[in-house]
Scaffold this motif. Structure first.
Motif, short mmCIF file in Angstrom:
data_model
loop_
_atom_site.label_atom_id
_atom_site.label_comp_id
_atom_site.label_asym_id
_atom_site.label_seq_id
_atom_site.Cartn_x
_atom_site.Cartn_y
_atom_site.Cartn_z
N ILE A 56 0.84 -1.19 0.00
CA ILE A 56 0.00 0.00 0.00
C ILE A 56 0.88 1.24 0.00
O ILE A 56 2.02 1.21 0.45
CB ILE A 56 -1.00 0.02 1.18
CG1 ILE A 56 -0.28 0.05 2.53
CG2 ILE A 56 -1.95 -1.16 1.09
CD1 ILE A 56 -1.21 0.25 3.71
N GLN A 57 0.31 2.32 -0.53
CA GLN A 57 1.01 3.60 -0.60
C GLN A 57 0.04 4.70 -0.18
O GLN A 57 -1.15 4.61 -0.42
CB GLN A 57 1.50 3.88 -2.01
CG GLN A 57 2.54 2.93 -2.50
CD GLN A 57 2.77 3.11 -3.98
OE1 GLN A 57 1.99 2.65 -4.79
NE2 GLN A 57 3.84 3.81 -4.31
N ARG A 58 0.61 5.75 0.36
CA ARG A 58 -0.17 6.91 0.79
C ARG A 58 -0.51 7.76 -0.44
O ARG A 58 0.31 7.95 -1.33
CB ARG A 58 0.66 7.74 1.77
CG ARG A 58 -0.05 8.91 2.37
CD ARG A 58 0.86 9.71 3.29
NE ARG A 58 1.66 8.89 4.17
CZ ARG A 58 1.29 8.49 5.39
NH1 ARG A 58 0.11 8.81 5.85
NH2 ARG A 58 2.10 7.76 6.14
N ASP A 59 -1.74 8.26 -0.47
CA ASP A 59 -2.18 9.16 -1.54
C ASP A 59 -2.94 10.30 -0.86
O ASP A 59 -4.14 10.18 -0.61
CB ASP A 59 -3.07 8.40 -2.53
CG ASP A 59 -3.47 9.24 -3.73
OD1 ASP A 59 -2.78 10.24 -4.02
OD2 ASP A 59 -4.46 8.89 -4.38
N ASN A 60 -2.22 11.38 -0.53
CA ASN A 60 -2.82 12.52 0.18
C ASN A 60 -3.52 12.10 1.46
O ASN A 60 -4.64 12.51 1.74
CB ASN A 60 -3.79 13.28 -0.73
CG ASN A 60 -3.08 14.00 -1.86
OD1 ASN A 60 -1.95 14.47 -1.69
ND2 ASN A 60 -3.71 14.06 -3.00
N GLY A 61 -2.88 11.24 2.23
CA GLY A 61 -3.42 10.81 3.51
C GLY A 61 -4.35 9.62 3.46
O GLY A 61 -4.75 9.09 4.49
N HIS A 62 -4.71 9.20 2.26
CA HIS A 62 -5.60 8.06 2.09
C HIS A 62 -4.87 6.92 1.39
O HIS A 62 -3.84 7.13 0.75
CB HIS A 62 -6.83 8.45 1.27
CG HIS A 62 -7.77 9.34 2.01
ND1 HIS A 62 -7.59 10.71 2.08
CD2 HIS A 62 -8.87 9.07 2.73
CE1 HIS A 62 -8.55 11.23 2.81
NE2 HIS A 62 -9.35 10.25 3.21
N ALA A 63 -5.42 5.73 1.53
CA ALA A 63 -4.91 4.59 0.76
C ALA A 63 -5.48 4.67 -0.64
O ALA A 63 -6.57 5.21 -0.86
CB ALA A 63 -5.33 3.28 1.43
N LYS A 64 -4.75 4.16 -1.60
CA LYS A 64 -5.23 4.17 -2.98
C LYS A 64 -6.39 3.18 -3.11
O LYS A 64 -6.31 2.07 -2.58
CB LYS A 64 -4.10 3.81 -3.94
CG LYS A 64 -3.00 4.87 -3.95
CD LYS A 64 -1.92 4.55 -4.94
CE LYS A 64 -0.89 5.67 -4.94
NZ LYS A 64 0.11 5.49 -5.98
N PRO A 65 -7.46 3.59 -3.80
CA PRO A 65 -8.65 2.73 -3.87
C PRO A 65 -8.38 1.32 -4.40
O PRO A 65 -8.92 0.35 -3.88
CB PRO A 65 -9.59 3.50 -4.81
CG PRO A 65 -9.19 4.92 -4.64
CD PRO A 65 -7.70 4.88 -4.43
N TYR A 66 -7.53 1.19 -5.42
CA TYR A 66 -7.28 -0.15 -5.96
C TYR A 66 -6.54 -1.02 -4.95
O TYR A 66 -6.70 -2.24 -4.93
CB TYR A 66 -6.54 -0.10 -7.31
CG TYR A 66 -5.06 0.16 -7.22
CD1 TYR A 66 -4.16 -0.89 -7.17
CD2 TYR A 66 -4.55 1.46 -7.22
CE1 TYR A 66 -2.79 -0.65 -7.10
CE2 TYR A 66 -3.20 1.70 -7.16
CZ TYR A 66 -2.31 0.64 -7.10
OH TYR A 66 -0.97 0.87 -7.03
N GLN A 67 -5.76 -0.40 -4.07
CA GLN A 67 -5.07 -1.16 -3.05
C GLN A 67 -6.03 -1.60 -1.95
O GLN A 67 -5.88 -2.68 -1.39
CB GLN A 67 -3.89 -0.36 -2.50
CG GLN A 67 -2.82 -0.16 -3.55
CD GLN A 67 -1.72 0.81 -3.15
OE1 GLN A 67 -1.89 1.63 -2.25
NE2 GLN A 67 -0.59 0.71 -3.82
N VAL A 68 -7.03 -0.77 -1.65
CA VAL A 68 -8.06 -1.17 -0.69
C VAL A 68 -8.82 -2.37 -1.25
O VAL A 68 -9.14 -3.31 -0.52
CB VAL A 68 -9.02 0.01 -0.40
CG1 VAL A 68 -10.18 -0.44 0.48
CG2 VAL A 68 -8.28 1.16 0.26
N GLN A 69 -9.08 -2.39 -2.55
CA GLN A 69 -9.74 -3.52 -3.19
C GLN A 69 -8.89 -4.79 -3.04
O GLN A 69 -9.42 -5.88 -2.78
CB GLN A 69 -10.00 -3.24 -4.66
CG GLN A 69 -11.02 -2.16 -4.91
CD GLN A 69 -11.08 -1.72 -6.36
OE1 GLN A 69 -10.38 -2.26 -7.21
NE2 GLN A 69 -11.92 -0.74 -6.64
#
Length: 83
Positions: A56-69
């Protein structure tokens, strides 16, 4: 219901993949027994009995949606978080 149980339900619902905070996802994975290794901006999680690596990687404080999937697929495949 604990914070991680609420987050797990939110992830499993699949309705808010873009709104999962990075730190919360990291905490959930550690709570599920994953070990974390950081390599640059990549946070790589491994767990005995789980063949997939979770990256997982940070994207403006959030996890990237495809990584959450991807996390959701692993949780469902290995039935993690169930009592």
């Amino acid at each position: 219901m604990s914070r991680y149980e609420q987050l797990l339900q939110k992830i499993l619902s699949g309705r808010s993949d873009a709104n999962i905070r990075f730190g919360d996802l990291r905490g959930l994975l550690r709570n599920l027994g994953f070990t974390e290794r950081v390599q640059g901006s990549h946070h790589i999680f491994r767990k005995d009995g789980v063949t997939e690596k979770i990256n997982i990687q940070r994207d403006n404080g959030h996890a990237k949606p495809y990584q959450v999937q991807q996390v959701r697929k692993v949780i469902l495949k290995y039935e993690l978080g169930e009592d």
